[in-house]
Design a protein around this motif. Structure first.
Motif, PDB file in Angstrom:
ATOM      1  N   CYS A 181      49.521  13.392  21.102  1.00 21.16           N
ATOM      2  CA  CYS A 181      49.206  12.930  19.746  1.00 21.16           C
ATOM      3  C   CYS A 181      50.033  13.783  18.792  1.00 21.16           C
ATOM      4  CB  CYS A 181      47.717  13.046  19.433  1.00 21.16           C
ATOM      5  SG  CYS A 181      47.083  14.741  19.334  1.00 21.16           S
ATOM      6  N   THR A 215      43.236  19.416  17.308  1.00 13.56           N
ATOM      7  CA  THR A 215      42.086  20.129  16.744  1.00 13.56           C
ATOM      8  C   THR A 215      42.377  21.602  16.513  1.00 13.56           C
ATOM      9  OG1 THR A 215      41.210  20.561  18.967  1.00 13.56           O
ATOM     10  CG2 THR A 215      40.436  18.558  17.830  1.00 13.56           C
ATOM     11  N   PHE A 268      42.337   8.528  14.173  1.00 18.73           N
ATOM     12  CA  PHE A 268      43.235   9.312  15.017  1.00 18.73           C
ATOM     13  C   PHE A 268      44.472   8.508  15.408  1.00 18.73           C
ATOM     14  CE2 PHE A 268      39.427  11.822  15.501  1.00 18.73           C
ATOM     15  CZ  PHE A 268      39.898  13.114  15.678  1.00 18.73           C
ATOM     16  N   TRP A 293      47.458  16.406  14.297  1.00 18.01           N
ATOM     17  CA  TRP A 293      46.133  15.876  14.620  1.00 18.01           C
ATOM     18  C   TRP A 293      45.472  16.627  15.766  1.00 18.01           C
ATOM     19  CZ3 TRP A 293      42.774  13.126  12.065  1.00 18.01           C
ATOM     20  CH2 TRP A 293      43.207  12.333  11.002  1.00 18.01           C
ATOM     21  N   ILE A 296      39.869  11.965  23.903  1.00 12.14           N
ATOM     22  CA  ILE A 296      39.519  10.987  22.870  1.00 12.14           C
ATOM     23  C   ILE A 296      39.484   9.575  23.453  1.00 12.14           C
ATOM     24  CG2 ILE A 296      40.376   9.885  20.755  1.00 12.14           C
ATOM     25  CD1 ILE A 296      41.389  12.711  19.926  1.00 12.14           C
TER      26      ILE A 296
END
Length: 299
Positions: free
Chosen positions: A46, A52, A172, A50, A78
């Protein structure tokens, strides 16, 4: 679902349009994606922004390859959690349409949505298999609680739960689907899911509007709070601690830094602004619900 004739007409018209859109625009990931193509080791799972852990001291300490590996496991988590709640959503829709009016577009689109969700879940399963070779599940207690939610939620709680879950995942995926740094097949996965879910979210919004129009003040407050609680459990389950371990990190430190990551919290709040506006519009953003959303940084 019982409703006034004008609302039913609105829902039926939206369903007709969505059926037409599904027939014209649906895509098949099983044939569109080359699942055997090699993965470039430099491509992320990703967009880094984005992750974490982006913007934390832990991120700064990682090598570039560690960052790539982390984002792949994060996005695999995810997608895995996406499969979990999409299976719940299918149950809610199917239960709502049991003994429905089969001749109506609303019923026919509901079944179209269920078929879409099956294909999308298979796409996510193939993507996690290819990218990291493993999958993730929610905490067992949350998994059990979700079974109860799936068996009992109805009307605005069911469809608001569907909407919130899909909107969270959409946030997301929209943030990553056009980023050339991300694995090409994951970008395609994101594009397909965003396209399909745009229809599902329109359908859910109409169902929520219909149900909220018939709900009294007490039921509205109850529904708002329970929707927020369900959303908080979904959101906080997205990246499982095991994903950090599988990426070669100290999961305890990673979880601690994720929880105080102001950059990630800001990204989530910005991405959820449209969802919060809709919930406010239909009466599902009460003070009690807003408190829950703020706690998980969705508001």
């Amino acid at each position: 679902m019982q409703c006034q004739s004008s609302t039913l007409s609105d829902t039926e018209e939206v369903s007709r349009r969505l059926l037409t859109s599904a027939a014209r625009l649906s895509r098949n990931a099983m044939t569109e994606i080359d699942w055997n193509a090699p993965m470039d080791p430099a491509h992320y799972g990703c967009s880094p922004e984005w992750s974490t852990l982006y913007g934390t001291a832990y991120w700064d300490e990682m090598t570039e390859q560690q960052r790539v590996t982390l984002t792949r496991h994060e996005f695999a988590s995810i997608m895995s959690i996406g499969i979990w709640f999409e299976m719940l959503l299918q149950q809610l829709v199917l239960r709502d349409q049991y003994l429905g009016d089969y001749h109506r577009a609303e019923y026919q689109f509901a079944l179209t949505e269920i078929a879409d969700e099956c294909r999308l879940s298979l796409m996510f399963a193939k993507a996690t298999e290819k990218m990291v070779g493993t999958s993730y599940r929610p905490h067992p207690r949350i998994g059990k609680a979700a079974k109860l939610f799936g068996a009992t939620a109805k009307d605005e709680v069911a469809y608001a739960g569907i909407l919130v879950a899909e909107e969270i995942l959409d946030v997301f995926q929209r943030g990553c689907m056009r980023d050339d740094r991300v694995l090409p097949f994951i970008r395609t996965v994101n594009e397909i899911h965003v396209l399909e879910e745009s229809r599902h979210m329109k359908y859910a919004r109409e169902q929520v509007r219909e149900a909220m129009a018939a709900a009294g003040p007490l039921k509205q407050r109850w529904s708002a709070y329970h929707t927020a609680v369900a959303a908080s459990f979904i959101f906080t389950s997205l990246v499982r601690p095991q994903a950090y371990s599988d990426a070669g990190l100290d999961k305890y430190r990673a979880v601690a830094e994720m929880r105080r990551n102001h950059h990630f919290q800001s990204m989530v709040r910005t991405g959820c602004a449209h969802l919060m506006a809709f919930l406010d519009e239909v009466g599902l953003l009460t003070p009690a619900a807003a408190k829950v959303y703020r706690k998980v940084h969705m508001l």
